[in-house]
Design an enzyme around this catalytic site. Structure first.
Site, mmCIF file in Angstrom:
data_model
loop_
_atom_site.group_PDB
_atom_site.id
_atom_site.type_symbol
_atom_site.label_atom_id
_atom_site.label_comp_id
_atom_site.label_asym_id
_atom_site.label_seq_id
_atom_site.Cartn_x
_atom_site.Cartn_y
_atom_site.Cartn_z
ATOM 1 N N PHE A 1 -0.278 6.866 3.981
ATOM 2 C CA PHE A 1 0.567 7.164 2.827
ATOM 3 C C PHE A 1 -0.246 6.938 1.571
ATOM 4 O O PHE A 1 -0.819 5.870 1.381
ATOM 5 C CB PHE A 1 1.834 6.302 2.784
ATOM 6 C CG PHE A 1 2.722 6.663 1.624
ATOM 7 C CD1 PHE A 1 3.577 7.756 1.704
ATOM 8 C CD2 PHE A 1 2.673 5.954 0.436
ATOM 9 C CE1 PHE A 1 4.375 8.128 0.625
ATOM 10 C CE2 PHE A 1 3.460 6.318 -0.665
ATOM 11 C CZ PHE A 1 4.311 7.404 -0.549
ATOM 12 N N ASP B 1 -7.735 2.992 -0.099
ATOM 13 C CA ASP B 1 -6.479 2.894 -0.829
ATOM 14 C C ASP B 1 -5.932 1.492 -0.580
ATOM 15 O O ASP B 1 -5.400 1.203 0.486
ATOM 16 C CB ASP B 1 -5.506 3.980 -0.344
ATOM 17 C CG ASP B 1 -4.147 3.910 -1.027
ATOM 18 O OD1 ASP B 1 -3.813 2.847 -1.600
ATOM 19 O OD2 ASP B 1 -3.395 4.901 -0.969
ATOM 20 N N LYS C 1 0.806 -1.154 -7.217
ATOM 21 C CA LYS C 1 1.851 -2.081 -6.753
ATOM 22 C C LYS C 1 1.820 -3.475 -7.385
ATOM 23 O O LYS C 1 2.356 -3.648 -8.468
ATOM 24 C CB LYS C 1 1.845 -2.132 -5.223
ATOM 25 C CG LYS C 1 2.315 -0.801 -4.625
ATOM 26 C CD LYS C 1 3.015 -0.932 -3.295
ATOM 27 C CE LYS C 1 3.885 0.273 -2.985
ATOM 28 N NZ LYS C 1 3.160 1.396 -2.383
#
Ligand code: PLP
Length: 393
Positions: A131, A216, A245
């Site tokens: 993702f 990532d 995040k």
């Protein structure tokens, strides 16, 4: 509360809006208390209402809220210095979100290969069940066809391999590959920890074939796995890393950090973001990173990780619906043999916030400041929720 008719239909609503948070607790508009074991999908690293973070944000808002990337600000300057220092990279581009950080990573990789090295490399080797976000390039790199539905055609040049297989990586890289682009631990895909040596093998393949390596770390970075970056635990450094995040404790900020070698690929004017590097978000990030990067803080995350994993294994490991308890740091998944959603809903109704990852995995990603007694409460409630079959109430 007014009804939610005006919201874009892509979000479901719980009908119990949160109005306040303290530490790992959230309160809805009726005053009901929730224990937050999701941290807004691994975002609120210092929990809610952290006094130092709140003070930083207030002070920066009073001084300066925006100045644009045409000018420098102390907040942007020090956040970039700290990201470089704590991650071990040389250069940092600031964005507003994870997807944008990934866009920047994919763009710089192609530009480096094509303009600086003069090679016709434009493809990316990505992992199945990955993702990377919802913008077009990030979506094209996301190895989950359910997210693609109805959005085609996607960007060309993305190849997918099973996550964790060195042989598959090896076979997929060609002279057209610009970069290998993977998560060091798959978050949304279901808290999937790769076999030992996988990241190092990816590094070696990239070095041998002349492509770049991008990690990532949007979900795994900023102390989430008990190391400032997940890749630090294996001592493997990619050429580019992306963050978001947890980085600013809940304010929108993303970052794409890279080695000096790539700097020539992004000269002035080649890439930009109006809000990226916003002083308030940057000031917040400085406070978050200074706290999280402390070795004692990272050690506490690792300690709570073992505590939570063994407590969960003991409490639910034997249940019929549980396949495995896995993960790193405070990114823990209880893998089930069925959809996790009904259990997440059941926990929500019991005042415990958790999230689903990869369909069948119940994800716990509490604020990194969570206490052991809060983890105990979580384990008790998770055990209760998983002890009755999803169909029964
Ligand atoms: C959440 C996430 C993203 C996307 O971040 P946004 O801020 O939602 O754009 C990208 N990659 C990973 C690994 C993530 O967990």
């Amino acid at each position: 509360m007014t009804d939610a008719q005006s919201f874009a239909a892509c979000y479901r609503h719980t009908g119990r809006p949160f109005v306040r948070g303290v530490g790992c607790e959230l309160f809805d508009d009726q005053g009901n208390r929730f224990l937050d074991l999701g941290a807004g999908v691994a975002v609120s690293a210092l929990g809610h209402g952290h006094p130092e973070l709140v003070a930083t944000i207030k002070k920066q808002a009073e001084n300066l809220i925006h100045s644009s990337n045409l000018y420098d600000t102390p907040a942007k300057r020090s956040s970039v210095e700290k990201i470089a220092q704590y991650t071990g990279f040389d250069r940092v581009f600031l964005s507003n979100s994870g997807a944008e950080a990934n866009e920047a990573a994919l763009k710089i990789a192609r530009r480096y290969q094509q303009l600086i090295k003069g090679e016709k490399r434009y493809r990316f080797v990505c992992a199945e069940k990955s993702f990377h976000g919802r913008t077009f390039a990030a979506l094209s790199a996301t190895g989950q066809p359910k997210y693609w539905e109805g959005f085609g055609p996607l960007l060309p040049g993305f190849d997918f391999v099973p996550y964790g297989s060195v042989e598959a990586l090896e076979a997929a890289v060609t002279p057209e590959t610009a970069a290998i682009f993977i998560e060091p631990l798959q978050g949304e895909g279901g808290i999937v920890v790769p076999p030992e040596g996988y990241l190092r093998a990816a590094r070696e393949i990239a070095d041998r074939t002349g492509c770049l390596l991008i990690f990532d770390e949007i979900q795994t970075g900023i102390g989430r796995t008990g190391h400032f970056l997940a890749c630090h635990s294996e001592n493997v450094m990619p050429d580019i890393v992306t963050l978001a995040k947890g980085i600013a404790g809940g304010l929108p900020l993303g970052a794409m950090a890279h080695t000096e070698t790539l700097a020539a690929a992004l000269p002035p004017g080649s890439h930009a973001s109006t809000f990226g590097g916003n002083p308030v978000a940057c000031a917040a990030a400085c406070t978050v990173m200074d706290i999280v990067a402390e070795e004692s803080f990272l050690a506490s995350v690792r300690d709570k990780s073992s505590y939570l994993k063994s407590a969960l294994r003991q409490a639910v490991g034997h249940l019929d619906c549980v396949e495995e308890v896995r993960g790193a740091g405070l990114l823990i998944g209880v893998a089930l043999n069925q959809p996790a959603k009904p259990f997440v809903t059941r926990l929500f109704n019991a005042g415990i916030l958790t999230t689903v990852a990869g369909g069948n995995v119940l994800r716990l990603s509490p604020p990194l400041v969570v206490s052991k007694s809060e983890l105990d409460e979580g384990v008790t409630q998770v055990t209760k929720a998983l002890s009755t079959p999803a169909s029964e109430e």
